[in-house]
Design an enzyme around this catalytic site. Structure first.
Site, PDB file in Angstrom:
ATOM      1  N   ASP A 103     -11.202   1.080   0.102  1.00 10.32           N
ATOM      2  CA  ASP A 103     -12.130  -0.043   0.108  1.00 10.32           C
ATOM      3  C   ASP A 103     -12.978   0.039  -1.154  1.00 10.32           C
ATOM      4  OD1 ASP A 103     -11.150  -0.789   2.558  1.00 10.32           O
ATOM      5  OD2 ASP A 103     -12.821   0.028   3.707  1.00 10.32           O
ATOM      6  N   ASP A 142      -7.203  -8.799  11.016  1.00 12.28           N
ATOM      7  CA  ASP A 142      -8.284  -8.029  11.638  1.00 12.28           C
ATOM      8  C   ASP A 142      -8.424  -8.497  13.080  1.00 12.28           C
ATOM      9  OD1 ASP A 142      -8.920  -6.524   9.375  1.00 12.28           O
ATOM     10  OD2 ASP A 142     -10.247  -8.079   8.601  1.00 12.28           O
TER      11      ASP A 142
END
Length: 258
Positions: A11, A130
């Protein structure tokens, strides 16, 4: 059977690698180039870089660090975050990425999946999903999950979206089970099994890895093609060479570490 893939996820925020728990409380984990080279040297099969602020901040991913990474590593890598058009994807791919992953932009404009597949080929197009289990027991999709304050519920069942994304041209699905993200209690095998039953393209598990056994469970019980993880690799809790040795001992085919 093709070799199962081990995929560190990095990330990215402001050119640094960060990691949070359930997408909150991000901690700096190190320099993006140093971590990328480390994982390449340890035997990672590919890398995923996710610019976590791009979509919530309505901006494109910064190609400068993509070019930097492309010069440093010789394994495939995928870039996600803020890729909302064919032109943005072209810049990312021309900067050196092998694949692009789209998530929130595809939910806002599903035809983007087809546009990218037509332009670059399905092998370049990953759809990230997600997913959260809601009170009624159904898994549903979230968007803008890179920023918890901007995350939005979408009235779309996860499994329905996985089917639709494939129909539109997704060449790979990354299913991130948000309830498990960062807590190291194992992948959501039940959800992955249901996704696998509907997924005709490679399926990558994401969210929850905390022990080598968790990788084996995802491969054996859900038949995923790859397993993505972040915190266990960044922290050193699991080293990729040891993980691959363990998986071979469990009769799971993985690529050699060179």
């Amino acid at each position: 059977m093709l070799s199962r893939r081990i995929i560190p996820c990095l990330d990215v925020r402001d050119g640094r690698v960060v990691k949070g728990v359930r997408f909150r409380d991000h901690v700096d984990m190190g320099d993006i180039a140093e971590l990328a080279q480390r994982y390449r040297d340890q035997g990672a099969d590919e890398l995923v870089f996710y610019d976590i602020g791009a979509s919530p901040e309505a901006r494109s991913v910064d190609v400068a660090w993509i070019e930097r990474i492309a010069r440093l590593i010789d394994i495939p890598f995928c870039v996600a975050g803020g890729i909302d058009s064919v032109e943005t994807a072209r810049r990312v791919l021309f900067a050196g990425a092998d694949k692009v992953s789209i998530n929130s932009p595809a939910l806002g404009r599903p035809e983007l999946i087809t546009e990218l597949a037509d332009e670059f080929g399905v092998q370049c197009v990953v759809v990230g999903v997600d997913s959260v289990r809601e009170a009624d027991g159904q898994w549903r999709v979230r968007r803008f999950s890179g920023d918890p304050d901007k995350t939005q519920a979408v009235p779309l069942r996860t499994l329905d979206w996985i089917v639709d994304a494939q129909r539109r041209g997704a060449g790979e699905i990354v299913l991130n089970c948000m309830d498990s993200d960062g807590v190291r209690r194992g992948y959501d095998v039940v959800q992955l099994q249901q996704a696998r039953a509907l997924c005709q393209v490679p399926l990558i598990a994401s969210g929850g890895a905390g022990a080598m056994e968790h990788f084996a469970e995802a491969f054996d019980q859900a038949d995923v093609d790859g397993a993505l993880a972040a915190s266990v690799f960044h922290s050193g809790a699991i080293a990729i060479p040891e993980l691959k040795r363990y998986l071979r001992g469990q009769q799971i085919e993985v690529r050699d570490v060179y």
